[in-house]
Design a protein around this motif. Sequence first.
Motif, PDB file in Angstrom:
ATOM      1  N   LYS A 176      44.335  64.740  87.621  1.00 12.94           N
ATOM      2  CA  LYS A 176      44.381  63.285  87.420  1.00 12.94           C
ATOM      3  C   LYS A 176      43.134  62.626  87.987  1.00 12.94           C
ATOM      4  CE  LYS A 176      49.456  62.959  87.453  1.00 12.94           C
ATOM      5  NZ  LYS A 176      50.640  62.380  88.157  1.00 12.94           N
ATOM      6  N   ILE A 177      42.707  63.076  89.147  1.00 10.79           N
ATOM      7  CA  ILE A 177      41.497  62.520  89.753  1.00 10.79           C
ATOM      8  C   ILE A 177      40.261  62.968  88.977  1.00 10.79           C
ATOM      9  CG2 ILE A 177      40.083  62.453  91.838  1.00 10.79           C
ATOM     10  CD1 ILE A 177      42.640  62.977  93.455  1.00 10.79           C
ATOM     11  N   GLY A 178      40.272  64.225  88.532  1.00  6.33           N
ATOM     12  CA  GLY A 178      39.119  64.794  87.853  1.00  6.33           C
ATOM     13  C   GLY A 178      38.796  64.157  86.522  1.00  6.33           C
ATOM     14  N   ARG A 179      39.737  63.429  85.929  1.00 11.32           N
ATOM     15  CA  ARG A 179      39.472  62.737  84.665  1.00 11.32           C
ATOM     16  C   ARG A 179      38.620  61.491  84.860  1.00 11.32           C
ATOM     17  NH1 ARG A 179      45.547  63.893  83.739  1.00 11.32           N
ATOM     18  NH2 ARG A 179      45.423  65.952  82.761  1.00 11.32           N
ATOM     19  N   LEU A 180      38.453  61.077  86.094  1.00 11.66           N
ATOM     20  CA  LEU A 180      37.733  59.850  86.401  1.00 11.66           C
ATOM     21  C   LEU A 180      36.261  60.115  86.699  1.00 11.66           C
ATOM     22  CD1 LEU A 180      40.383  58.247  88.786  1.00 11.66           C
ATOM     23  CD2 LEU A 180      39.896  57.552  86.419  1.00 11.66           C
ATOM     24  N   GLY A 181      35.423  59.183  86.278  1.00 10.49           N
ATOM     25  CA  GLY A 181      34.021  59.237  86.659  1.00 10.49           C
ATOM     26  C   GLY A 181      33.782  58.652  88.034  1.00 10.49           C
ATOM     27  N   HIS A 182      34.720  57.823  88.498  1.00 14.53           N
ATOM     28  CA  HIS A 182      34.684  57.274  89.856  1.00 14.53           C
ATOM     29  C   HIS A 182      36.115  57.169  90.342  1.00 14.53           C
ATOM     30  CE1 HIS A 182      33.484  54.807  93.311  1.00 14.53           C
ATOM     31  NE2 HIS A 182      34.583  54.118  93.070  1.00 14.53           N
ATOM     32  N   GLU A 223      36.857  54.551  87.298  1.00 15.64           N
ATOM     33  CA  GLU A 223      36.118  54.432  86.039  1.00 15.64           C
ATOM     34  C   GLU A 223      36.518  55.596  85.147  1.00 15.64           C
ATOM     35  OE1 GLU A 223      32.056  52.656  85.692  1.00 15.64           O
ATOM     36  OE2 GLU A 223      31.533  54.780  85.378  1.00 15.64           O
ATOM     37  N   LEU A 224      36.745  55.290  83.880  1.00 15.96           N
ATOM     38  CA  LEU A 224      37.215  56.297  82.926  1.00 15.96           C
ATOM     39  C   LEU A 224      36.436  56.161  81.623  1.00 15.96           C
ATOM     40  CD1 LEU A 224      39.416  58.444  82.122  1.00 15.96           C
ATOM     41  CD2 LEU A 224      40.704  56.526  81.169  1.00 15.96           C
TER      42      LEU A 224
END
Length: 282
Positions: A176-182, A223-224
């Motif tokens: 879940k965290i890894g899908r985010l750019g920030h 950020e996504l």
Amino acid sequence: MFDDDGFVPLFDGSTLRGWHAAPRVYGSLYPGGPHVHDVLAERGVTPPHEPEKHPAVWTIEDGAIVGRQDEPGSGYGGYLVSDRAFGDFELSLEAKPDWPADTGIMIRRRPDTWEGFQVLLDHRESGGIGGFFGNGLAGFSAVPFAIRSRRDANGDVIGLQADDPATSTEPVTPAKIGRLGHAADVEDFLSVWRWNDWNELRIRAVGALPVITTWVNGLKIAELNTATLESPGYDPEAVLATLGSRGHIAFEVHDNDAVFGEARWGHGAACRWRNIRIKELG
């Protein structure tokens, strides 16, 4: 930090002009996929009965939009949807949710179905704030952290703290965290969040398949990039074909499903929204 030039109000402070209520109804799990009700039935979960008759209760109180379940405490949720559709934009607003109140802001929402990107304001146990969920878009979850209640000696909720992965009902995984750019740190978020008070949220969405960025009280939360997002069942081309490059903004009152019950939305709880402004980009 922010350039406030060019913003126009989306809420006049006294009426719901420019907005309309819509029930919280479900559709396909992802474009071309099975209906959510069929998926729930396979898991032994009973969907709400005739939710289309209950669009939540939306009122104006003290210059704010207030959303409650229809009827309050009934378990039925709904949306308040902007009449206008928007492409690229920056949205600024203030929110004051009760505890627990599982709410959020949808963007690029379809006008007549449930698909769209959701910015989470899950003000509940194991909830995420400022992260993202894909309504009708394979149910992707992209969140930087989760929160839980902080209680006094009498058991009354007096604030927020970081969720405990060992007891979490909806744990934040590395995926879940890894899908985010920030992804903000939960302690940084807790340092700026104002308990039982108004909090400013900013949302920026840019691109046909947008890069979505969120801030809470000036702190960048998440950020996504929805064009490069990788999540089971998520197909960017199908998402763009379904949503297009413009969509509606909507505020959510969640229903009380068979999994979380009143832990999602407390009896008589409300969320309040005010100072809603938008700047169209490009």
